[in-house]
Each structure stands twice: as C-alpha cells, then as structure tokens.
Write a protein that holds these residues in place. Structure first.
Motif, mmCIF file in Angstrom:
data_model
loop_
_atom_site.group_PDB
_atom_site.id
_atom_site.type_symbol
_atom_site.label_atom_id
_atom_site.label_comp_id
_atom_site.label_asym_id
_atom_site.label_seq_id
_atom_site.Cartn_x
_atom_site.Cartn_y
_atom_site.Cartn_z
ATOM 1 N N UNK A 121 0.831 -1.195 0.000
ATOM 2 C CA UNK A 121 0.000 0.000 0.000
ATOM 3 C C UNK A 121 0.869 1.250 0.000
ATOM 4 N N UNK A 122 0.524 2.208 -0.823
ATOM 5 C CA UNK A 122 1.268 3.458 -0.874
ATOM 6 C C UNK A 122 0.384 4.619 -1.264
ATOM 7 N N UNK A 123 0.874 5.811 -1.016
ATOM 8 C CA UNK A 123 0.207 7.027 -1.462
ATOM 9 C C UNK A 123 0.968 7.545 -2.677
ATOM 10 N N UNK A 124 0.251 7.769 -3.773
ATOM 11 C CA UNK A 124 0.873 8.195 -5.015
ATOM 12 C C UNK A 124 0.837 9.718 -5.125
ATOM 13 N N UNK A 125 2.019 10.312 -5.311
ATOM 14 C CA UNK A 125 2.157 11.750 -5.558
ATOM 15 C C UNK A 125 2.576 11.933 -7.016
ATOM 16 N N UNK A 126 2.078 12.971 -7.673
ATOM 17 C CA UNK A 126 2.335 13.115 -9.101
ATOM 18 C C UNK A 126 2.532 14.566 -9.497
ATOM 19 N N UNK A 127 3.140 14.748 -10.674
ATOM 20 C CA UNK A 127 3.342 16.078 -11.254
ATOM 21 C C UNK A 127 3.297 15.948 -12.776
ATOM 22 N N UNK A 128 2.768 16.957 -13.440
ATOM 23 C CA UNK A 128 2.626 16.929 -14.900
ATOM 24 C C UNK A 128 3.329 18.108 -15.565
ATOM 25 N N UNK A 129 4.184 18.821 -14.828
ATOM 26 C CA UNK A 129 4.765 20.049 -15.373
ATOM 27 C C UNK A 129 6.092 19.853 -16.088
ATOM 28 N N UNK A 130 6.661 18.651 -16.047
ATOM 29 C CA UNK A 130 7.924 18.439 -16.758
ATOM 30 C C UNK A 130 7.692 18.429 -18.277
#
Length: 331
Positions: free
Chosen positions: A276-285
């Motif tokens: 189990x994990x918490x997913x962190x994301x970014x779309x600015x690259x």
C-alpha cells in the motif's frame, strides 16, 4: 501512527492482492537464485541510445556497453520514438495501477511521512529493485524496429571494504505480456564486483539530512537550478536507486517535497509488489505528454516506487494512458 495515515491504510485494504498482480517480494527475491541459462540478449548490443539532458545515466566505466545503470539506460530511449518513421506497432505496456482518491493535501501527507521516516529503521547495505522500462530498438537507417517493455531485477550491495557487487537479472514479464522476444526470467544479464573506488555514482555524497538543504543539493545533482516538480520527483527516484539512504536523508527528501508546488496527491494505491502506498504526481515536466509519479508508504514513510505515465497523443507506438517506466524498490 497518526489518525490520517491510519484511515488511509484501512481504506486501502493492504492485505488484498488482485488477480494478475506481479510476483510477490519473496518471488522476486527468488529470481536471484536462478542459474543463468543464456548470455545477455544479443540485440542489447545493437541499441542506439540517446539520452535527454534531464534524464542522465551514470554507469561504472568498466561497463561501457552495459553496466550498473544498464536498466536506467533502457528507460531514456522512449523520448525519440515520436519522431521516427515508419511508426511501430502499438506496444503492450504494464497495466495501470488502481488509485483510490484521498482528500488530504500533498503537503500535509508529505510532512507526516517525513516525521515518520525520520524515526524509522535503517535500510541495510543493499538496494534491490524491480524495473519495467520501455525500450525502443532502432534499425541502422534510424527507423523504429520495435518497442518492448523489458522487466529486470537488480541488486546493488555495498560492502564494508568499499567494493560494490552489482547483479542484474531478467525478471518476470507483466501479466499478459508477450515474452517471446525477452530473455528467460532468471537470465543473469550482469554480475560484477567492483573494487573500492571503481563504482561510479552521480555525485560523491548522498543527500543532506535537513529538508532546507535539499533544494541546493538537487540543483547540483541535476545540473539545473530550476527543476520542475516532475523533474524533482525523477531526481529523487534516481537518488533512491543509487545511494543507501539513512532515515534522516530520506526524510529530508520527503520533507523538501512537501514545499514543492505542482505536486498533487493522486490517491492511495497498491504497487506492483503488493504494498500500500500514497501516489504523488506532477505533470509540469512535459505538460500534456508525461506524468511523473512517486509512491510512498503510509506505514513507514519510505519511498516505494516511481513511474512515468504517458498521457499524450503524438506517439504512434503507444496508446495513452501508458506506463513507460516503473521502478519498485524492495524495502
């Protein structure tokens, strides 16, 4: 454990492993016990690899044609596929992770994970990881021959005398993948021991133990003073693959992320090793093209996995959304 992370764990039902999930951690470890059945795959010597500036690859000089960071080398080649002709067939890629939304803000969760990790256990002397990476093979005339996801398992052991043992093994394909063109699972691709001083690393020192010092470290590490949130996630994943992080160092990286803008919480998920994990994301690259993701454990605060998701429309060898690389660290 604090109430917020406890609720997330209960909601995620971490004991459930879905049908079709990849091998367990025990299964992955057992891959290392297989005897090598054939030499490294012949076509690996015919790869024409180009590395984008923001995704650098470090390797020991002794392995100039495929070494300690051979896995990472596979990952970078997908950036050229969209400009090559003729278009290859649509490549099969790993199944998407199931994500359950959570209401907490990224900064709040990351701060709590920083605190949790800072008092956690040491990581030992070995970095173990499963990697699925998209590899595009080019013909001599520059056309794309085919695109395939290559599953691999790596083990990097740092000995007390300063030597480093590196082992790279062909791993199990993802569920439903056509594996006719892949080395048999258990095939040993690399098995080398490097004497003290012969193992190359991105920089000599690992990250600092204070979150307010991480920004300067990452800028020097990446050679870029203005990292996007997506680049930051990627640089941190590179660090996890290359350094034996102390709890304080890993906590500092996570604490730094809590102050980075443009990082979102995608939700709770079960990673490809069943955790189990918490997913962190970014779309600015690469806006509109790629989403960078980092998965962190709500139990221990450890970084569990990283992946890149293609979400664009310009590539002819992929059907968006598609996972183009994934690394899960056995921790």
């Amino acid at each position: 454990m604090n109430d917020l992370l406890s609720k997330l764990l209960r909601a995620a039902d971490p004991g459930t492993v879905k049908r079709g999930d990849p091998l367990s951690e025990r299964g992955l470890r057992e891959l290392a016990e297989y005897e090598a059945k054939e030499t490294a795959f012949e076509r690996s010597r015919r790869r024409d690899v180009h590395t984008p500036a923001e995704w650098r690859t470090w390797r020991p000089a002794a392995l100039a044609t495929g070494g300690a960071f051979f896995v990472m080398l596979f990952v970078v080649v997908f950036a050229l596929a969209s400009i090559l002709r003729p278009a290859p067939a649509i490549a099969a890629t790993p199944p998407l992770l199931e994500v359950t939304p959570v209401s907490a803000a990224a900064s709040e969760l990351l701060k709590e994970m920083e605190t949790m990790r800072r008092t956690g256990q040491e990581s030992g002397n070995t970095i173990r990881a499963q990697t699925w990476a998209l590899n595009t093979t080019f013909a001599e005339d520059g056309t794309t021959e085919f695109t395939v996801v290559e599953p691999q398992w790596s083990e990097t052991t740092f000995q007390a005398d300063g030597s480093v043992q590196y082992r790279l093994v062909a791993a199990e394909p993802f569920p439903g993948q056509d594996d006719d063109t892949l080395p048999a699972p258990g095939t040993v691709l690399v098995d080398e021991t490097f004497p003290p001083g012969d193992w190359d690393a991105p920089v000599e020192d690992g990250p600092p133990t204070r979150a307010d010092e991480v920004g300067a470290y990452l800028s020097a590490f990446a050679g870029d003073e203005a990292l996007s949130a997506g680049q930051t996630l990627r640089e941190i994943s590179t660090i996890v693959s290359n350094y034996l992080l102390t709890p304080e160092q890993e906590a500092a990286l996570i604490g730094y992320l809590s102050g980075v803008s443009n990082i979102q919480v995608s939700g709770s998920t079960t990673d490809r090793l069943g955790r189990t994990g918490i997913m962190f994301s970014a779309t600015d690259r690469a806006p509109g093209e790629y989403e960078d993701r980092l998965i962190i454990s709500p139990r221990t605060g450890q970084i569990l996995a990283a992946e890149t998701l293609y979400s664009g429309t310009t590539r002819t060898d992929l059907q968006a959304p598609a996972v183009v690389d994934y690394t899960a660290w056995e921790r």
